[in-house]
Design a protein around this motif. Structure first.
Motif, PDB file in Angstrom:
ATOM      1  N   VAL A 130       1.274   2.902  -7.348  1.00 18.09           N
ATOM      2  CA  VAL A 130       1.454   2.147  -8.591  1.00 18.09           C
ATOM      3  C   VAL A 130       0.271   2.419  -9.523  1.00 18.09           C
ATOM      4  CG1 VAL A 130       1.758  -0.136  -9.617  1.00 18.09           C
ATOM      5  CG2 VAL A 130       2.703   0.352  -7.341  1.00 18.09           C
ATOM      6  N   PRO A 131       0.505   3.089 -10.675  1.00 18.03           N
ATOM      7  CA  PRO A 131      -0.580   3.351 -11.624  1.00 18.03           C
ATOM      8  C   PRO A 131      -1.223   2.049 -12.092  1.00 18.03           C
ATOM      9  CG  PRO A 131       1.330   4.703 -12.151  1.00 18.03           C
ATOM     10  CD  PRO A 131       1.775   3.720 -11.097  1.00 18.03           C
ATOM     11  N   GLY A 132      -2.535   2.021 -12.162  1.00 17.34           N
ATOM     12  CA  GLY A 132      -3.256   0.833 -12.595  1.00 17.34           C
ATOM     13  C   GLY A 132      -3.517  -0.146 -11.469  1.00 17.34           C
ATOM     14  N   THR A 133      -2.884   0.080 -10.320  1.00 16.83           N
ATOM     15  CA  THR A 133      -3.071  -0.787  -9.148  1.00 16.83           C
ATOM     16  C   THR A 133      -3.753  -0.022  -8.018  1.00 16.83           C
ATOM     17  OG1 THR A 133      -1.151  -2.143  -9.723  1.00 16.83           O
ATOM     18  CG2 THR A 133      -1.911  -2.220  -7.424  1.00 16.83           C
ATOM     19  N   HIS A 134      -3.177   1.110  -7.671  1.00 16.04           N
ATOM     20  CA  HIS A 134      -3.742   1.910  -6.584  1.00 16.04           C
ATOM     21  C   HIS A 134      -4.783   2.914  -7.083  1.00 16.04           C
ATOM     22  CE1 HIS A 134       0.231   0.743  -4.566  1.00 16.04           C
ATOM     23  NE2 HIS A 134      -0.734   0.005  -4.015  1.00 16.04           N
ATOM     24  N   PHE A 135      -4.810   3.132  -8.357  1.00 15.08           N
ATOM     25  CA  PHE A 135      -5.904   3.873  -8.987  1.00 15.08           C
ATOM     26  C   PHE A 135      -6.083   3.309 -10.399  1.00 15.08           C
ATOM     27  CE2 PHE A 135      -2.082   6.268 -10.017  1.00 15.08           C
ATOM     28  CZ  PHE A 135      -2.231   6.613 -11.356  1.00 15.08           C
ATOM     29  N   GLU A 136      -7.311   3.338 -10.874  1.00 11.51           N
ATOM     30  CA  GLU A 136      -7.627   2.716 -12.165  1.00 11.51           C
ATOM     31  C   GLU A 136      -7.000   3.494 -13.308  1.00 11.51           C
ATOM     32  OE1 GLU A 136     -11.567   1.430 -14.787  1.00 11.51           O
ATOM     33  OE2 GLU A 136     -11.778   2.022 -12.690  1.00 11.51           O
ATOM     34  N   HIS A 151       1.848  13.750   1.320  1.00  9.69           N
ATOM     35  CA  HIS A 151       1.972  13.101   0.013  1.00  9.69           C
ATOM     36  C   HIS A 151       2.016  11.588   0.215  1.00  9.69           C
ATOM     37  CE1 HIS A 151       2.833  17.084  -1.572  1.00  9.69           C
ATOM     38  NE2 HIS A 151       2.784  16.577  -2.792  1.00  9.69           N
ATOM     39  N   LEU A 152       1.791  10.869  -0.875  1.00 10.14           N
ATOM     40  CA  LEU A 152       1.892   9.414  -0.871  1.00 10.14           C
ATOM     41  C   LEU A 152       3.107   8.991  -1.673  1.00 10.14           C
ATOM     42  CD1 LEU A 152      -1.835   8.362  -1.586  1.00 10.14           C
ATOM     43  CD2 LEU A 152      -0.686   8.527   0.646  1.00 10.14           C
ATOM     44  N   THR A 153       3.819   7.968  -1.184  1.00 12.57           N
ATOM     45  CA  THR A 153       4.902   7.355  -1.954  1.00 12.57           C
ATOM     46  C   THR A 153       4.501   5.915  -2.276  1.00 12.57           C
ATOM     47  OG1 THR A 153       6.056   6.577   0.032  1.00 12.57           O
ATOM     48  CG2 THR A 153       6.631   8.779  -0.800  1.00 12.57           C
ATOM     49  N   GLY A 154       5.130   5.353  -3.304  1.00 14.71           N
ATOM     50  CA  GLY A 154       4.858   3.961  -3.675  1.00 14.71           C
ATOM     51  C   GLY A 154       3.513   3.760  -4.358  1.00 14.71           C
ATOM     52  N   GLU A 170       0.835  -1.197   0.000  1.00 11.79           N
ATOM     53  CA  GLU A 170       0.000   0.000   0.000  1.00 11.79           C
ATOM     54  C   GLU A 170       0.879   1.261   0.000  1.00 11.79           C
ATOM     55  OE1 GLU A 170      -3.429   0.403  -0.151  1.00 11.79           O
ATOM     56  OE2 GLU A 170      -3.190  -1.695  -0.791  1.00 11.79           O
ATOM     57  N   PRO A 171       0.403   2.338  -0.613  1.00 10.87           N
ATOM     58  CA  PRO A 171       1.167   3.592  -0.589  1.00 10.87           C
ATOM     59  C   PRO A 171       1.388   4.066   0.849  1.00 10.87           C
ATOM     60  CG  PRO A 171      -0.617   3.706  -2.200  1.00 10.87           C
ATOM     61  CD  PRO A 171      -0.837   2.450  -1.415  1.00 10.87           C
ATOM     62  N   GLN A 172       2.527   4.718   1.063  1.00  5.82           N
ATOM     63  CA  GLN A 172       2.877   5.241   2.376  1.00  5.82           C
ATOM     64  C   GLN A 172       2.647   6.755   2.415  1.00  5.82           C
ATOM     65  OE1 GLN A 172       4.002   3.178   5.064  1.00  5.82           O
ATOM     66  NE2 GLN A 172       3.115   1.759   3.570  1.00  5.82           N
ATOM     67  N   LYS A 173       1.973   7.213   3.472  1.00  6.09           N
ATOM     68  CA  LYS A 173       1.745   8.648   3.613  1.00  6.09           C
ATOM     69  C   LYS A 173       2.957   9.272   4.308  1.00  6.09           C
ATOM     70  CE  LYS A 173      -2.312   9.933   5.003  1.00  6.09           C
ATOM     71  NZ  LYS A 173      -3.456  10.278   5.904  1.00  6.09           N
ATOM     72  N   ILE A 218       5.209   9.200  -6.652  1.00  5.51           N
ATOM     73  CA  ILE A 218       4.882  10.071  -5.533  1.00  5.51           C
ATOM     74  C   ILE A 218       3.722  10.959  -5.979  1.00  5.51           C
ATOM     75  CG2 ILE A 218       5.711  11.901  -4.004  1.00  5.51           C
ATOM     76  CD1 ILE A 218       8.545  10.784  -4.471  1.00  5.51           C
ATOM     77  N   THR A 219       2.672  11.057  -5.161  1.00  5.47           N
ATOM     78  CA  THR A 219       1.515  11.868  -5.504  1.00  5.47           C
ATOM     79  C   THR A 219       1.060  12.642  -4.276  1.00  5.47           C
ATOM     80  OG1 THR A 219      -0.279  10.351  -4.861  1.00  5.47           O
ATOM     81  CG2 THR A 219       0.759   9.957  -6.991  1.00  5.47           C
ATOM     82  N   GLY A 220       0.200  13.630  -4.510  1.00  4.47           N
ATOM     83  CA  GLY A 220      -0.462  14.273  -3.390  1.00  4.47           C
ATOM     84  C   GLY A 220      -1.363  13.274  -2.693  1.00  4.47           C
ATOM     85  N   ALA A 221      -1.615  13.494  -1.395  1.00  3.03           N
ATOM     86  CA  ALA A 221      -2.410  12.556  -0.605  1.00  3.03           C
ATOM     87  C   ALA A 221      -3.858  13.028  -0.449  1.00  3.03           C
ATOM     88  CB  ALA A 221      -1.773  12.365   0.766  1.00  3.03           C
ATOM     89  N   ASN A 222      -4.227  14.106  -1.153  1.00  2.00           N
ATOM     90  CA  ASN A 222      -5.551  14.710  -0.969  1.00  2.00           C
ATOM     91  C   ASN A 222      -5.767  15.078   0.503  1.00  2.00           C
ATOM     92  OD1 ASN A 222      -6.321  14.524  -3.706  1.00  2.00           O
ATOM     93  ND2 ASN A 222      -6.827  12.361  -3.410  1.00  2.00           N
TER      94      ASN A 222
END
Length: 620
Positions: free
Chosen positions: A416-422, A411-414, A298-301, A402-406
């Motif tokens: 994975v495109p297509g896995t953690h979001f469609e 932010h979120l690290t780890g 899972e992504p890490q905050k 790495i993305t924003g965490a909303n």
């Protein structure tokens, strides 16, 4: 003009004027007027006004600005407004005449429209708000009435209003109307001399037709005319694909002059010739969607206090921007949508609009961003976002992002495109970069700077619908007229030529647009033998219809030669000294390092040959 300010004219000049006043035959009158224009044009340095400068002006940023000031072509009145001095205005007139000749050849019909325009026309098309502060608009009193006007930044409204009153039936179509007219735009930051000003000379043309075939014919005619114009001006140019018009297809082309100081970016392929502006250029990439990664962690905050930009977070986490997913929130046709772009790339709003099939796209305000992300600006991410989203092709290639965490300051690290979001589809959503694959061949793209000197555009019915410009077809049914518009910045062309045609000594004019074609330099104006030879060559050149400037100043040869290099006339003829004693004139092209010694009697024939050989020409 003598030192006392009295204009001295020859007896020949006076006889020509009297003949023009008395003659009644039109053809003879026309020929005499042409002769008068040759006679009245001051072709001696002491009779014209060329205030050259030896030093580079401190506020001149680019070569064209520096050289146009130093050569006495222009002088600034205020920011964004310049006087064209005699030397500069001769170039403007020559470029204007080339434009006029090619527009007429392409079937254009010239008219002249007011620069002063009623603000109501801009309100009807919605461009009063679209132009914003760029539009010079003002109120004035006329008697007891208050009137609201604009100074024309362009003339779509005026020409369409005219056509709506005059063209009523398909039998009057197609037609292409053009003018060469001063335009006014309140540039926020006038710069680079006459390359970016608030007042400039422009050729604008507008085609009107009853079908797409007529629009396409007019568009092709204008495109080809532009190619001929720039070729005849001796200006290197690249036609590039630009943003498509409202009726779709490749409906717009810009003409760019490659220049190091150009403000526009041109993406091109040297292998196949593909070229587009950066806003329009395809990247040649294809869509690929990543498979879901089973067992992915899972992504890490992570806390990122006060770090709301890619640069800030990149430094804080010691991570490459290419591993980030930048999540931008837009409003497309009134609905929020997120656009996912790799952190080191820039989103392209035109591509976003086309991918969404939207009419309008703009960045969302802070309230909208907080509503769909639950966080302030700078912390958006695709995981759990509360709106639709689309992703650029490169997003699928990031293994762990790495993305924003909303969430504020997180932010979120780890990710994975297509896995953690469609991620079932990707699009070309970013500006093209050097090294991207060419969309037309197997080569890669490069980026060059360019100066936009012309634009051809298929307008469709945007203005005809707003201003009720309709025609009746063969069955008396009403339809909006289909329009195209075609612009050339005449004064910008002049500056672009200087920007791209110069060396360390000064300007190097193409033969066709030089203020004068020949500079004739007597080494000693007090020597009767020198001046007798010079005046004979001078008279023969004028008789042959060749523009010649005689530097009859009583100055040292070196002083004159430096000014000659600075103003950059194509052919230099020097008479005097050892050469004259041997019966020769010294003749050279501005681009040559060495001169050729030519017998005085053959000098004019030699000059004619140089001109014919080096005159830029256009393809037929």
């Amino acid at each position: 003009m003598n030192p006392g300010g009295v204009i001295v004219v020859s007896a020949e000049f006076c006889v020509t004027i009297r003949a023009i006043l008395l003659v009644s035959d039109v053809e003879t009158h026309t020929n005499l007027v042409a002769d008068l224009r040759k006679l009245r044009s001051p072709m001696r340095w002491t009779q014209t006004f060329i205030p050259t400068l030896k030093e580079v002006p401190s506020d001149a940023e680019v070569p064209s600005h520096q050289l146009m000031l130093r050569s006495g072509m222009i002088r600034q009145l205020m920011a964004g407004a310049y006087t064209y001095m005699p030397l500069g205005y001769r170039v403007v007139r020559k470029v204007t005449e080339i434009v006029r000749e090619e527009m007429d050849r392409a079937g254009g019909v010239e008219l002249f429209m007011p620069a002063l325009q009623p603000i109501e026309l801009f309100e009807r098309t919605g461009r009063k708000e679209a132009f914003g502060n760029v539009l010079f608009n003002f109120e004035t009193k006329r008697g007891d009435r208050k009137l609201h006007f604009a100074l024309g930044p362009t003339h779509e409204e005026v020409i369409t209003d005219l056509v709506s009153r005059e063209l009523k039936t398909y039998k009057q179509l197609p037609v292409t109307l053009y003018q060469i007219q001063t335009k006014f735009r309140n540039e926020e930051r006038p710069r680079f001399g006459v390359l970016r000003t608030s007042e400039f000379l422009m050729k604008d043309a507008y085609s009107f037709g009853s079908s797409l075939e007529q629009l396409n014919d007019a568009y092709d005619a204008m495109y080809n005319a532009y190619c001929r114009i720039f070729e005849r001006c001796g200006l290197e140019y690249i036609p590039v694909e630009a943003e498509s018009g409202p009726i779709g297809g490749d409906a717009s082309h810009e003409f760019m002059a490659p220049a190091d100081n150009g403000e526009d970016f041109v993406v091109r392929c040297k292998s196949c010739g593909y070229a587009a502006n950066q806003e329009r250029a395809d990247t040649g990439r294809t869509s690929s969607t990543p498979a879901k990664v089973d067992g992915a962690a899972e992504p890490q905050k992570v806390a990122t206090p006060d770090a709301g930009s890619i640069d800030d977070v990149s430094r804080m986490l010691k991570a490459d921007a290419a591993t980030f997913i930048k999540t931008l929130i837009y409003v497309a046709d009134g609905k929020p949508v997120a656009v996912l772009i790799r952190g080191d790339h820039e989103a392209n709003e035109g591509k976003v609009r086309r991918a969404l099939d939207a009419t309008s796209v703009e960045l969302a305000d802070e309230a909208t961003i907080e509503k769909v992300t639950g966080a302030p600006v700078g912390f958006a991410g695709p995981v759990g976002i509360k709106c639709a989203y689309i992703a650029d092709h490169d997003i699928a290639q990031i293994a762990s992002a790495i993305t924003g965490a909303n969430e504020k300051d997180a932010h979120l690290t780890g990710v994975v495109p297509g896995t953690h979001f469609e991620l079932s589809e990707t699009f070309d959503l970013r500006n093209a970069d050097a090294g991207d694959p060419c969309p037309k061949c197997d080569a890669t793209l490069e980026i060059v700077h360019g100066i936009e000197v012309g634009h051809v555009f298929k307008l469709g019915t945007k203005y005809s619908e707003s201003l009720d410009a309709n025609y009746l077809d063969s069955e008396d049914k009403k339809h909006p007229i289909i329009m195209g518009c075609y612009g050339i910045g005449v004064t910008r062309v002049v500056a672009a030529i200087v920007e791209t045609c110069h060396d360390e000594g000064g300007i190097v004019w193409p033969m066709s647009v030089a203020p004068y074609t020949v500079e004739l330099i007597p080494l000693n104006v007090t020597d009767e033998e020198v001046m007798a030879a010079v005046n004979k060559i001078y008279d023969e050149l004028k008789e042959a219809g060749i523009d010649v400037l005689m530097d009859d100043r009583d100055q040292r040869p070196g002083f004159k030669f430096k000014d000659a290099d600075l103003i950059g006339l194509p052919v230099r003829v020097v008479v005097g000294g050892k050469g004259l004693k041997e019966g020769n004139a010294e003749i050279k092209l501005r681009t040559d390092s060495e001169a050729t010694m030519v017998p005085i009697g053959d000098a004019v024939a030699h000059v004619k040959n140089l001109i014919n050989t080096n005159m830029p020409s256009a393809r037929s």
